[in-house]
Design a protein around this motif. Structure first.
Motif, PDB file in Angstrom:
ATOM      1  N   GLY A  31       0.812  -1.205   0.000  1.00  0.00           N
ATOM      2  CA  GLY A  31       0.000   0.000   0.000  1.00  0.00           C
ATOM      3  C   GLY A  31       0.850   1.261   0.000  1.00  0.00           C
ATOM      4  N   LEU A  32       1.909   1.267   0.800  1.00  0.00           N
ATOM      5  CA  LEU A  32       2.806   2.421   0.820  1.00  0.00           C
ATOM      6  C   LEU A  32       3.426   2.654  -0.552  1.00  0.00           C
ATOM      7  N   TYR A  33       3.792   1.574  -1.217  1.00  0.00           N
ATOM      8  CA  TYR A  33       4.372   1.714  -2.562  1.00  0.00           C
ATOM      9  C   TYR A  33       3.337   2.253  -3.543  1.00  0.00           C
ATOM     10  N   SER A  35       0.796   4.032  -3.012  1.00  0.00           N
ATOM     11  CA  SER A  35       0.443   5.428  -2.737  1.00  0.00           C
ATOM     12  C   SER A  35       1.433   6.401  -3.367  1.00  0.00           C
ATOM     13  N   MET A  36       2.572   5.889  -3.793  1.00  0.00           N
ATOM     14  CA  MET A  36       3.580   6.732  -4.444  1.00  0.00           C
ATOM     15  C   MET A  36       3.703   6.424  -5.925  1.00  0.00           C
ATOM     16  N   THR A  37       2.598   5.945  -6.514  1.00  0.00           N
ATOM     17  CA  THR A  37       2.538   5.684  -7.951  1.00  0.00           C
ATOM     18  C   THR A  37       1.325   6.398  -8.536  1.00  0.00           C
ATOM     19  N   ASP A  38       1.123   6.230  -9.833  1.00  0.00           N
ATOM     20  CA  ASP A  38      -0.075   6.772 -10.491  1.00  0.00           C
ATOM     21  C   ASP A  38      -1.022   5.646 -10.883  1.00  0.00           C
ATOM     22  N   SER A  39      -0.992   4.573 -10.113  1.00  0.00           N
ATOM     23  CA  SER A  39      -1.784   3.382 -10.423  1.00  0.00           C
ATOM     24  C   SER A  39      -3.271   3.695 -10.514  1.00  0.00           C
ATOM     25  N   LEU A  40      -3.915   3.043 -11.479  1.00  0.00           N
ATOM     26  CA  LEU A  40      -5.370   3.126 -11.619  1.00  0.00           C
ATOM     27  C   LEU A  40      -6.033   1.834 -11.154  1.00  0.00           C
ATOM     28  N   VAL A  48       5.727   7.991  -8.780  1.00  0.00           N
ATOM     29  CA  VAL A  48       5.625   9.453  -8.812  1.00  0.00           C
ATOM     30  C   VAL A  48       6.100  10.081  -7.501  1.00  0.00           C
ATOM     31  N   GLY A  49       6.634   9.285  -6.597  1.00  0.00           N
ATOM     32  CA  GLY A  49       7.152   9.810  -5.345  1.00  0.00           C
ATOM     33  C   GLY A  49       6.055  10.333  -4.432  1.00  0.00           C
ATOM     34  N   ALA A  50       6.259  11.513  -3.904  1.00  0.00           N
ATOM     35  CA  ALA A  50       5.327  12.085  -2.922  1.00  0.00           C
ATOM     36  C   ALA A  50       4.256  12.956  -3.569  1.00  0.00           C
ATOM     37  N   LYS A  51       4.053  12.811  -4.875  1.00  0.00           N
ATOM     38  CA  LYS A  51       3.105  13.674  -5.576  1.00  0.00           C
ATOM     39  C   LYS A  51       1.698  13.582  -4.990  1.00  0.00           C
ATOM     40  N   ASN A  52       1.236  12.361  -4.714  1.00  0.00           N
ATOM     41  CA  ASN A  52      -0.118  12.198  -4.161  1.00  0.00           C
ATOM     42  C   ASN A  52      -0.254  12.878  -2.803  1.00  0.00           C
ATOM     43  N   TYR A  53       0.787  12.803  -2.002  1.00  0.00           N
ATOM     44  CA  TYR A  53       0.753  13.422  -0.671  1.00  0.00           C
ATOM     45  C   TYR A  53       0.814  14.943  -0.778  1.00  0.00           C
ATOM     46  N   GLN A  54       1.538  15.443  -1.767  1.00  0.00           N
ATOM     47  CA  GLN A  54       1.581  16.885  -1.990  1.00  0.00           C
ATOM     48  C   GLN A  54       0.211  17.399  -2.438  1.00  0.00           C
ATOM     49  N   ALA A 259      -4.516   5.246  -6.794  1.00  0.00           N
ATOM     50  CA  ALA A 259      -3.315   5.530  -6.005  1.00  0.00           C
ATOM     51  C   ALA A 259      -3.562   6.653  -5.000  1.00  0.00           C
ATOM     52  N   TYR A 260      -4.329   7.647  -5.413  1.00  0.00           N
ATOM     53  CA  TYR A 260      -4.645   8.745  -4.494  1.00  0.00           C
ATOM     54  C   TYR A 260      -5.492   8.239  -3.331  1.00  0.00           C
ATOM     55  N   GLY A 261      -6.409   7.327  -3.616  1.00  0.00           N
ATOM     56  CA  GLY A 261      -7.210   6.730  -2.560  1.00  0.00           C
ATOM     57  C   GLY A 261      -6.363   5.922  -1.595  1.00  0.00           C
ATOM     58  N   VAL A 262      -5.370   5.210  -2.123  1.00  0.00           N
ATOM     59  CA  VAL A 262      -4.463   4.454  -1.256  1.00  0.00           C
ATOM     60  C   VAL A 262      -3.661   5.411  -0.378  1.00  0.00           C
ATOM     61  N   ALA A 263      -3.236   6.536  -0.953  1.00  0.00           N
ATOM     62  CA  ALA A 263      -2.520   7.539  -0.160  1.00  0.00           C
ATOM     63  C   ALA A 263      -3.411   8.077   0.962  1.00  0.00           C
TER      64      ALA A 263
END
Length: 290
Positions: A31-33, A35-40, A48-54, A259-263
């Protein structure tokens, strides 16, 4: 002999460690991984690193959902434990009706949360049970659209949570009451410590471990609440009951932002761990001081 004993212990522990790793540690790491991707949700994904968290940090919807989640948890924890303590104190002093009323208080917990939410949807309706009861006792002026008003919707949802799980809190407090030394309570009565004085000086300190357990459990449960806001309001009206769990659900299963939901689920996990750990630590520190 010592090495054989250690080997035997390791053999017994190995299945539990494997199961824990497969069903707890691996999903958490995965899940942590993600959350740092653009997975659909499919096999293809770019890191994508910390993009979702940003994005999350500047998302007003997330900030509002976090606030609703924390406010909901505070209301539930305070009210549920206050009522549970009140009922436990009453039942402790009334042995004749203790078993019967304990069953009555625990009955709501036998209903599934989804079914309870559907029942209360009717009760909260403009022509439902609550407004009907108010009309019957001459309080028509208090009629309200409980789930349709942004100022009362979140508290109405919290009331269902409190109604359903107050019995749990009462049972834990009552068990603590029943374990109090009888000679201590008798000595207090002989010294004239009754009523409020007895509660604050003797009962309340002895209830400290039960309070720690109750507050921690109710806090974790209310922070992770999902069924009640989903069924009762679906996050409305105007997003006033939108919680982190609902945001996770919408993004992962219907928003096209897996991925955003996982984040968001990682944010929820961190929120639950930090708040519950801090609260439990403070309460246990209070126990040691008492």
């Amino acid at each position: 002999m010592f090495h054989r004993r250690r080997a035997t212990m390791a053999a017994f522990l190995l299945p539990a460690i494997v199961v824990y790793g497969l069903f707890m540690l691996y999903p958490l790491a995965r899940g942590l991984y993600l959350s740092m991707t653009d997975s659909l949700g499919g096999p293809m994904a770019d890191f994508v690193g910390a993009k979702n968290y940003q994005t999350m940090a500047s998302d007003s919807e997330v900030v509002a959902a976090l606030w609703h989640t924390v406010l909901y948890a505070v209301v539930v924890v305070v009210a549920q434990n206050a009522l549970g303590l009140l009922f436990a104190s009453m039942l402790f002093r009334r042995a004749r009706v203790r078993k019967l009323l304990s069953v009555v208080l625990l009955t709501p917990t036998l209903i599934s949360p989804v079914m309870a939410a559907f029942i209360w949807t009717y009760l909260f309706a403009p022509d439902g049970g609550i407004n009907g009861l108010l009309d019957a006792v001459g309080l028509h002026s208090l009629d309200h659209v409980w789930l349709g008003d942004t100022s009362t919707a979140l508290y109405s949802v919290a009331a269902v949570n409190i109604w359903m799980f107050t019995g749990y809190s009462c049972a834990i407090f009552l068990a603590s009451y029943m374990s109090m030394p009888a000679e201590l309570l008798e000595a207090a009565a002989l010294d004239g410590a009754t009523g409020w004085r007895r509660f604050t000086s003797i009962e309340w300190p002895l209830l400290a471990p039960a309070l720690t357990v109750n507050v921690t459990l109710s806090l974790i449960g209310s922070l992770k609440v999902f069924e009640f806001p989903l069924v009762l309001t679906n996050g409305g009206p105007a997003g006033s009951t939108e919680t982190l769990t609902l945001l996770v659900y919408r993004n992962v299963f219907g928003g096209g932002k897996f991925a955003y939901g996982v984040a968001l689920s990682v944010l929820l996990l961190v929120t639950v761990v930090v708040l519950s750990s801090a609260t439990s630590s403070l309460l246990r520190l209070r126990e040691r001081r008492i």
